[in-house]
Structure formats: C-alpha cells, structure tokens
Design a protein around this motif. Structure first.
Motif, PDB file in Angstrom:
ATOM      1  N   ALA A   1       0.821  -1.210   0.000  1.00 53.29           N
ATOM      2  CA  ALA A   1       0.000   0.000   0.000  1.00 53.29           C
ATOM      3  C   ALA A   1       0.852   1.256   0.000  1.00 53.29           C
ATOM      4  CB  ALA A   1      -0.927   0.003   1.216  1.00 53.29           C
ATOM      5  N   PHE A   2       2.049   1.177   0.567  1.00 50.56           N
ATOM      6  CA  PHE A   2       2.922   2.349   0.603  1.00 50.56           C
ATOM      7  C   PHE A   2       3.781   2.461  -0.662  1.00 50.56           C
ATOM      8  CE2 PHE A   2       6.922   4.478   1.480  1.00 50.56           C
ATOM      9  CZ  PHE A   2       6.515   5.643   2.105  1.00 50.56           C
ATOM     10  N   LEU A   3       4.425   1.372  -1.036  1.00 51.63           N
ATOM     11  CA  LEU A   3       5.447   1.457  -2.079  1.00 51.63           C
ATOM     12  C   LEU A   3       4.877   1.697  -3.465  1.00 51.63           C
ATOM     13  CD1 LEU A   3       8.045  -1.273  -1.036  1.00 51.63           C
ATOM     14  CD2 LEU A   3       8.306   1.208  -0.992  1.00 51.63           C
ATOM     15  N   LEU A   4       3.786   1.038  -3.812  1.00 49.44           N
ATOM     16  CA  LEU A   4       3.279   1.179  -5.178  1.00 49.44           C
ATOM     17  C   LEU A   4       2.856   2.618  -5.483  1.00 49.44           C
ATOM     18  CD1 LEU A   4       2.721  -0.195  -7.822  1.00 49.44           C
ATOM     19  CD2 LEU A   4       0.471  -0.897  -6.967  1.00 49.44           C
ATOM     20  N   PRO A   5       2.029   3.267  -4.661  1.00 51.62           N
ATOM     21  CA  PRO A   5       1.725   4.680  -4.938  1.00 51.62           C
ATOM     22  C   PRO A   5       2.962   5.579  -4.899  1.00 51.62           C
ATOM     23  CG  PRO A   5       0.142   3.773  -3.381  1.00 51.62           C
ATOM     24  CD  PRO A   5       1.245   2.774  -3.502  1.00 51.62           C
ATOM     25  N   ALA A   6       3.889   5.298  -3.968  1.00 46.62           N
ATOM     26  CA  ALA A   6       5.088   6.126  -3.874  1.00 46.62           C
ATOM     27  C   ALA A   6       5.930   6.027  -5.142  1.00 46.62           C
ATOM     28  CB  ALA A   6       5.921   5.708  -2.657  1.00 46.62           C
ATOM     29  N   LEU A   7       6.061   4.832  -5.683  1.00 43.73           N
ATOM     30  CA  LEU A   7       6.850   4.649  -6.904  1.00 43.73           C
ATOM     31  C   LEU A   7       6.179   5.310  -8.100  1.00 43.73           C
ATOM     32  CD1 LEU A   7       8.013   0.942  -6.446  1.00 43.73           C
ATOM     33  CD2 LEU A   7       9.399   3.017  -6.228  1.00 43.73           C
ATOM     34  N   VAL A   8       4.858   5.224  -8.175  1.00 40.36           N
ATOM     35  CA  VAL A   8       4.143   5.886  -9.274  1.00 40.36           C
ATOM     36  C   VAL A   8       4.296   7.402  -9.161  1.00 40.36           C
ATOM     37  CG1 VAL A   8       1.871   6.306 -10.293  1.00 40.36           C
ATOM     38  CG2 VAL A   8       2.523   3.993  -9.605  1.00 40.36           C
ATOM     39  N   ALA A   9       4.222   7.931  -7.948  1.00 39.54           N
ATOM     40  CA  ALA A   9       4.420   9.371  -7.754  1.00 39.54           C
ATOM     41  C   ALA A   9       5.815   9.793  -8.190  1.00 39.54           C
ATOM     42  CB  ALA A   9       4.172   9.746  -6.292  1.00 39.54           C
ATOM     43  N   LEU A  10       6.821   8.999  -7.840  1.00 39.95           N
ATOM     44  CA  LEU A  10       8.179   9.302  -8.277  1.00 39.95           C
ATOM     45  C   LEU A  10       8.292   9.262  -9.796  1.00 39.95           C
ATOM     46  CD1 LEU A  10      10.444   7.419  -5.709  1.00 39.95           C
ATOM     47  CD2 LEU A  10      10.217   9.889  -5.993  1.00 39.95           C
ATOM     48  N   ALA A  11       7.625   8.288 -10.415  1.00 43.51           N
ATOM     49  CA  ALA A  11       7.664   8.182 -11.873  1.00 43.51           C
ATOM     50  C   ALA A  11       7.041   9.402 -12.542  1.00 43.51           C
ATOM     51  CB  ALA A  11       6.942   6.911 -12.319  1.00 43.51           C
ATOM     52  N   CYS A  12       6.079  10.038 -11.881  1.00 44.89           N
ATOM     53  CA  CYS A  12       5.463  11.251 -12.433  1.00 44.89           C
ATOM     54  C   CYS A  12       6.296  12.492 -12.163  1.00 44.89           C
ATOM     55  CB  CYS A  12       4.056  11.440 -11.842  1.00 44.89           C
ATOM     56  SG  CYS A  12       2.841  10.212 -12.352  1.00 44.89           S
ATOM     57  N   VAL A  13       6.932  12.552 -10.991  1.00 41.30           N
ATOM     58  CA  VAL A  13       7.574  13.787 -10.553  1.00 41.30           C
ATOM     59  C   VAL A  13       9.031  13.884 -11.002  1.00 41.30           C
ATOM     60  CG1 VAL A  13       8.306  15.099  -8.523  1.00 41.30           C
ATOM     61  CG2 VAL A  13       6.035  14.079  -8.596  1.00 41.30           C
ATOM     62  N   VAL A  14       9.774  12.798 -10.941  1.00 37.80           N
ATOM     63  CA  VAL A  14      11.216  12.874 -11.152  1.00 37.80           C
ATOM     64  C   VAL A  14      11.601  13.222 -12.589  1.00 37.80           C
ATOM     65  CG1 VAL A  14      13.347  11.525 -11.141  1.00 37.80           C
ATOM     66  CG2 VAL A  14      11.797  11.422  -9.186  1.00 37.80           C
ATOM     67  N   PRO A  15      11.004  12.636 -13.629  1.00 38.01           N
ATOM     68  CA  PRO A  15      11.392  13.020 -14.993  1.00 38.01           C
ATOM     69  C   PRO A  15      11.190  14.520 -15.234  1.00 38.01           C
ATOM     70  CG  PRO A  15      10.099  11.005 -15.034  1.00 38.01           C
ATOM     71  CD  PRO A  15      10.006  11.542 -13.642  1.00 38.01           C
ATOM     72  N   GLY A  16      12.227  15.183 -15.703  1.00 31.97           N
ATOM     73  CA  GLY A  16      12.145  16.622 -15.954  1.00 31.97           C
ATOM     74  C   GLY A  16      12.172  17.473 -14.703  1.00 31.97           C
ATOM     75  N   LEU A  17      12.709  16.935 -13.608  1.00 28.89           N
ATOM     76  CA  LEU A  17      12.665  17.645 -12.324  1.00 28.89           C
ATOM     77  C   LEU A  17      13.349  19.007 -12.401  1.00 28.89           C
ATOM     78  CD1 LEU A  17      11.753  17.297  -9.349  1.00 28.89           C
ATOM     79  CD2 LEU A  17      14.011  16.361  -8.857  1.00 28.89           C
ATOM     80  N   GLY A  18      14.421  19.100 -13.175  1.00 31.63           N
ATOM     81  CA  GLY A  18      15.140  20.363 -13.259  1.00 31.63           C
ATOM     82  C   GLY A  18      14.924  21.127 -14.548  1.00 31.63           C
ATOM     83  N   ASP A  19      14.014  20.658 -15.393  1.00 28.83           N
ATOM     84  CA  ASP A  19      13.826  21.310 -16.696  1.00 28.83           C
ATOM     85  C   ASP A  19      13.116  22.653 -16.576  1.00 28.83           C
ATOM     86  OD1 ASP A  19      15.048  19.118 -17.739  1.00 28.83           O
ATOM     87  OD2 ASP A  19      13.239  18.217 -18.590  1.00 28.83           O
TER      88      ASP A  19
END
Length: 517
Positions: free
Chosen positions: A43-61
C-alpha cells in the motif's frame, strides 16, 4: 468498556478504533492493520513509486519562478543573515528554510537539487495515503487512493517546486495515520508521536493545521465506542503540538502583511477545482466522484469531508482578512478527495464480489473496475501532468535573459532592474555560476535590509559615474516603456544620458543594452 468487534470480511469494510482490555486492543489493532505487514509495504510502495515516476522526470527542466527564487535566496544566506530575514519576513517558513540551507550545503542549488526534497515528500505522501486508506478501509482502497493522488497534475506541479507545500501534505497525512494508530493502540509513545506530527504540520504550513478539525471526529467516534481517555489524550497531544509552534505563529501574525497582495474574487472560487487539481477535467472528476464517495465512507465521511472542504471554505471566507485562499496552500486537501473516490469505487467493487462461493468471475470484475478507474484517470490526467512540467506562462523567462547578458557582457558593464517580478533576485540565481555585471544601483543589499529587497541609490548620478554601458532587465514588457514605474530620478538620468543600442524581448521580460550618449 466494550470490546471491539472486527468488521465483516468485506474488502471495503471500515476499520474502527479499538477499545477494551490491552489484549483486546492488540488483537483489534492487528485487525485494523488489515492483514500481514506485506500489505502495508504494498500500500505504501506502489503509490510512492508511481508518484516518483510522475515527478522525477524533468525535475530540473522547468526554470524556477519567483517563489522558488525566494527559497533559494533565503536558504543560501548565512545563519546570521537568515535570522535577520525571518525577523522581518517569512518567519513561518523558518524550519523549511533551515532544512533547505542544510540541503543546499550538501546537494547544491541546481533546479533539480532544490526540488529533490519536495519530490521525495510527494512520493512519501502518496505512500502514506495508501497506509491511511488501508487502515480506514482496506488495502486496495488505500492503493487506489494513493495511485489517484500520484497522477493528479498539481501533485506533480508542486512536487517539482522548491516550496513547502508537499511537506505540508506529507505531515498532515502522517499526523492522520499516527492518530489512527494511537486510537487503535493507546499509549504514551503513539500520542507523543502524534503530537510531534501536529507540530511538524504547523511548521510546514499553518493552513494545514486545519486538518485537526477532521481529527476531532475520530476522537468523537472513539469516545462513542467507550474509549474514556481518547479525548484527554487528543487534547494533550494537540496542545503539545501547538505549544511547539506557538512562538512561530505569534511572530508570523505580525508579518501577515506580506501576503496582502492576495485579493480573492468570486472567479478564484469558481476556478478552484481547476487550480487545485491542475485541470478542469481532473478536478471535476475527483470532486464529483468524491462527493458520491461520501456515501461509501460511512463513519469516516465526516473526517474526510472536513479535511477536503473545511480548509478552502474557511480560507475563502476569511480571504479579505487573512489572504490565505490560494490553491497551493490547500494542496494537503487532495488526499481527502482521493480517499473519498477510492472508498466509493471499492465499495462498488465489493458489491460486485458477493463471495468466493460464486466463483472468481465477480472478484475479477471488481478488480478490473478498480484498475480501470486508475488507468482511465491517468489517461485523462496525463496532458495536465505534461503541462505541469512546463515553464509557467505568466512568469518572465529569466533563464533566457541571463543567457543574453552572459553572452554579451563586457568588462565594466553595469546592470539595473525594473518591474515588480523579483528581477534582481531571479537574475542573481540565473547568473550565480557566471560572472555578472555589477548591480550599479544597489546601495544597501537585501542582507543589510534583513529582507528580500535591496535599497537603490538615492543619488543615481553618483552611482552611475564611470559606467558607460548598462544592461537593463525589465519585466515591464507588455508594450509600455521599460522604465515605467522606476524611480523618477533614475529613469530621467537613464533617458537623458544613455541610449538603447540593443533590445531583446523575451517572455514577460525585456533585456536592453544602454550606452552612454
């Protein structure tokens, strides 16, 4: 005192706080935990990983905007200068700036590194929603709520922003989870942790403290079920948490004028779903399904409704006095909406699964429904997620302006600023690793003033003596003269003694080279 009776074996059954003897509470707490520890990790890891997949790409663009420039400026100051700053302004952000100061010392101040803490807080928030939903309802309810949160466009937007709003969301969720655990398994340690989480919520953003109104309902439920100490423990924990944050709140009340610019109109209210969620489509879907989900949330409906609705209502009604009705201040309410949606969807899925005796077909149908909701919402939200990673259309393109100055400057050049979009601070950031022209009009630095703004020369002719070439950076780029609003003496001197030899127009910012006539 009555013992807790576990709910029926329904995938969407709510969990209740336990009462009774210590052994009874322990057994009830295991039931409230909803299965083995592996389900909590899921319940913790799956949503957290999906959130990272949305947020991390292009973090500094996406380039920093004015509020992020403020974060960089304050967090890059010495401890002494930071103390002077918060003594005059932004004391409510003291813990955040102090933490970011330490982070910059370790990781640097590139756009990506400035945003890594917020991206991590966003991922943790998605995971905590999974745990809260699991404890309130069931594992897949928490999973669905966490996954929906992860793909909300504004979650990506503020997960890629060096401001404390993602932390406010994270700590509001952590406080909620710790309260649920404290009510299930009372003791000094759980209630102390809850008190610290309340304090952390207040330190991250004061508006997020309104989540306590919903928490009060959980305590009311516990008292109705025979828990005689819940009310006293809750009051003590909240008072402890508030007492920790009180000095900051007391000083911050004297600095409220710094957000007086936020004048709220009726249009701000009608646009609220769009600005909170990142697009009209996603906002309408979540809020519409969330209202239906109130019928499925049952005993937690009041908590989630208070969490989702009360903060925007209160901040809107007090907007003319407190000026706090801003969607980014209310990011922490999105988890309540996704939990309501998940409760409604999984309740419907539970109706499609009347029991294993009827075979696997209905169970598969319910699982397909939950998966389809996530996939469908992600498909609808994806364009908004992509837009959230772009430069803000109304913000000046200071990155390009800095490139123009860096490429064309000469030895002995000066630089002056005009406008109300934090031009001096933005250019200081964009030119931080390059040699920049001298800020020829600055007489008192922001550090000396104990604020964000510098004091410019009262006698500009003296400050411009010996300067034959000047870079003017002006956010007055909407067709008006670029010196509009500048100090009259300075503007008159520049118009009389200098002539423009080059002009570069960028998005909401103009760069002009002035040479002495």
């Amino acid at each position: 005192m009555t013992a807790y009776t576990p709910p029926a074996a329904d995938a969407t059954a709510e969990r209740e706080p336990a009462t009774g003897t210590r052994s009874e509470r322990r057994r009830a707490g295991a039931a409230a935990g909803d299965g083995p520890a592996g389900s909590a990790w899921l319940a913790f890891l799956l949503p957290a990983l999906v959130a990272l997949a949305c947020v991390v790409p292009g973090l500094g663009d996406r380039q920093l905007w004015r509020d992020e420039h403020a974060t960089w400026w304050a967090s890059s100051l010495s401890w002494h200068d930071l103390g002077l700053l918060i003594d005059h302004i932004d004391v409510v952000f003291t813990p955040y700036y102090a933490a970011m100061h330490l982070w910059i010392m370790v990781a640097g101040d590139s756009p990506a590194m400035l945003r890594v803490p917020e991206a991590a807080a966003t991922a943790v928030s998605a995971g905590l929603i999974g745990l809260v939903g699991r404890r309130m309802f069931a594992v897949r309810t928490g999973l669905l709520a966490g996954l929906l949160f992860a793909v909300v466009p504004s979650v990506t937007r503020y997960g890629q922003e060096a401001r404390p709003y993602a932390f406010a969301t994270m700590f509001a969720l952590l406080a909620t989870l710790l309260l649920l655990r404290a009510l299930d398994r009372p003791g000094l340690k759980p209630w102390t942790l809850y008190a610290l989480a309340v304090a952390a919520t207040g330190f991250s953003h004061l508006v997020a403290m309104s989540v306590l109104a919903g928490h009060l309902w959980l305590v009311v439920l516990a008292k109705r079920r025979g828990d005689r100490i819940a009310g006293y423990a809750f009051a003590g924990a909240v008072l402890l948490g508030l007492s920790i944050t009180f000095p900051m709140v007391a000083q911050g009340s004297g600095q409220s004028g710094q957000i007086a610019w936020n004048v709220t109109t009726t249009k701000d209210l009608t646009d609220f779903p769009e600005t909170l969620f990142g697009s009209w489509t996603t906002g309408a879907l979540v809020m519409g399904l969330g209202l239906i989900g109130l019928l499925a949330a049952r005993r937690y409906a009041v908590l989630l409704a208070a969490w989702a609705v009360l903060p925007p209502v209160l901040t809107f009604l007090t907007a003319n006095q407190l000026h706090l009705f801003l969607p980014r201040y209310l990011l922490f309410t999105i988890p309540a909406w996704t939990l309501l949606v998940a409760a409604g969807v999984t309740r419907l899925a539970g109706r499609l699964e009347p029991g294993a005796r009827r075979g696997a077909g209905p169970q598969v149908l319910g699982a397909v429904l939950v998966t389809a909701v996530v996939a469908g919402y992600a498909y609808v939200a994806w364009p908004g997620i992509a837009d959230a990673k772009k430069d803000l259309p109304t913000e000046p393109d200071y990155r390009a302006a800095a490139d123009v100055v860096a490429a064309g400057q000469r030895s002995g050049d000066g630089m002056v600023f005009n406008g109300g979009m934090s031009e001096r601070r933005a250019m200081a950031y964009e030119l931080r690793d390059r040699k920049a022209p001298k800020d020829v009009l600055m007489e008192w630095t922001p550090q000396q003033n104990g604020g964000y703004g510098a004091t410019e020369c009262s006698r500009p002719a003296r400050c411009l003596t010996g300067v034959d070439r000047i870079w003017l950076v002006s956010s007055i780029a909407d067709g008006r003269p670029p010196l509009t609003g500048m100090n009259e003496k300075t503007a008159a001197l520049l118009e009389k003694d200098f002539k423009a030899v080059r002009t570069v127009k960028l998005n909401h910012v103009l760069v002009r080279v002035l040479e002495r006539a």
